[in-house]
Design an enzyme around this catalytic site. Structure first.
Site, PDB file in Angstrom:
ATOM      1  N   LYS A  11       0.846  -1.206   0.000  1.00 21.97           N
ATOM      2  CA  LYS A  11       0.000   0.000   0.000  1.00 21.97           C
ATOM      3  C   LYS A  11       0.883   1.259   0.000  1.00 21.97           C
ATOM      4  O   LYS A  11       1.963   1.248  -0.565  1.00 21.97           O
ATOM      5  CB  LYS A  11      -0.972  -0.031   1.178  1.00 21.97           C
ATOM      6  N   GLU A 102      -9.991  -0.779  -1.118  1.00 19.41           N
ATOM      7  CA  GLU A 102      -9.651   0.599  -0.725  1.00 19.41           C
ATOM      8  C   GLU A 102      -9.853   1.548  -1.906  1.00 19.41           C
ATOM      9  O   GLU A 102     -10.270   2.693  -1.737  1.00 19.41           O
ATOM     10  CB  GLU A 102      -8.205   0.653  -0.201  1.00 19.41           C
ATOM     11  N   GLY A 178      -7.305  -5.352   7.355  1.00 17.79           N
ATOM     12  CA  GLY A 178      -6.671  -4.468   8.339  1.00 17.79           C
ATOM     13  C   GLY A 178      -7.364  -4.420   9.685  1.00 17.79           C
ATOM     14  O   GLY A 178      -7.086  -3.538  10.493  1.00 17.79           O
TER      15      GLY A 178
HETATM   16  C1  PEP Z   1      -5.234  -5.990   1.686  1.00 22.13           C
HETATM   17  O1  PEP Z   1      -5.373  -4.784   1.846  1.00 22.13           O
HETATM   18  O2  PEP Z   1      -5.205  -6.495   0.553  1.00 22.13           O
HETATM   19  C2  PEP Z   1      -5.088  -6.807   2.871  1.00 22.13           C
HETATM   20  C3  PEP Z   1      -5.322  -8.075   2.759  1.00 22.13           C
HETATM   21  O3  PEP Z   1      -4.725  -6.135   4.029  1.00 22.13           O
HETATM   22  P1  PEP Z   1      -4.447  -6.790   5.464  1.00 22.13           P
HETATM   23  O4  PEP Z   1      -3.626  -8.044   5.240  1.00 22.13           O
HETATM   24  O5  PEP Z   1      -3.697  -5.756   6.225  1.00 22.13           O
HETATM   25  O6  PEP Z   1      -5.775  -7.123   6.061  1.00 22.13           O
END
Ligand code: PEP
Length: 254
Positions: A11, A102, A178
């Site tokens: 990200k 996102e 997240g």
């Molecule tokens: C993502 O944003 O693709 C994701 C899986 O994030 P996280 O592993 O932090 O939940």
């Protein structure tokens, strides 16, 4: 393409120095490991794509480069601030994440934009990792399969009309991203089977389906045992070499 994939999504994180520290440690560990039929993907911010891939070339470290997004505009042109699929290919990307929740939520990406991005990725012979998944509200309302099938329709319609070499789907329940919370193994198994069958019925072929949403070393061993889970898309836990390598190892051991 390998049967299993573990993809890191950094990200909007890390500065140059942190990229170097990560890649340095990561490549030292990776050089000594021999993963059979498993592809590891690192998806840094655009700015650091070339920096990251340079480690593979210098250290013969076996990973693939992924981008976190691609422009929905095809080819080249007057699209200030956009990055084209051909440019991603040019700097060494094999994969590109498309339709991440996102971007769907914070940047209002709709299905037509997601479709245009898949088309663009396929044209440049990038492998799109198309993210699908329901919100918490949609799950509560029993709409998971309905939501996922609308999102998969984009994949299917593009694949049918444009052709494709490879495609990957990542099932990422929005409420699990997240948050530290994951669906139960039974819930994940049900949705992965649904995705596999829908794609197979429509396109006559099996596609890898990754799970994403709060994957960490503590749960990756049990999550990878779930039927039809072919690997992971990892956000937060991919920012540390140790936790990312632990996750990769749990997939490699299966
Ligand atoms: C993502 O944003 O693709 C994701 C899986 O994030 P996280 O592993 O932090 O939940």
């Amino acid at each position: 393409m390998a049967d299993r994939i573990v993809a890191a999504n950094w990200k909007m994180n890390k500065l140059k120095r942190e990229v170097d520290i990560f890649m340095d440690q990561f490549c030292k560990i990776l050089r000594d490991l021999n993963y059979d039929n498993l592809e590891i993907v690192i998806s840094p911010p655009y700015l650091y794509l070339e920096r990251v891939i340079s480690y593979r070339d210098i250290n013969s470290c076996n990973f693939y480069l992924g981008a976190q997004d691609v422009s929905s505009f095809r080819g080249f042109g007057a699209y200030t601030g956009e990055i084209s699929s051909k440019q991603l290919k040019d700097v060494g990307c094999k994969y590109v994440i498309v339709g991440h929740s996102e971007r769907r939520q914070l940047l209002n990406e709709d299905e037509s934009t997601v479709r245009a991005k898949i088309v663009s990725a396929l044209e440049a012979e990038l492998v799109p990792i198309v993210c699908v998944g329901e919100t918490g509200e949609e799950r509560k309302n029993g709409e998971t399969e309905k939501v996922v099938s609308v999102q998969l329709d984009s994949v299917i319609s593009v694949a049918k009309s444009n052709g494709y070499n490879s495609l990957v789907v990542a099932y990422e329940p929005v409420w699990a991203i997240g948050t530290g919370v994951t669906p139960t193994c039974e819930e994940i198994e049900k949705v992965h089977l649904f995705i596999k069958e829908l794609l197979k019925d429509a396109l006559g072929k099996e596609f890898p389906v990754l799970y994403g949403g709060s994957v960490k070393p503590e749960n990756s061993g049990s999550l990878i045992e779930i039927a039809n889970v072919d690997g992971f898309l990892v956000g937060g836990a991919s920012l540390s070499v140790k936790s990312f390598i632990d996750i990769v190892n749990s997939v490699a051991r299966r």
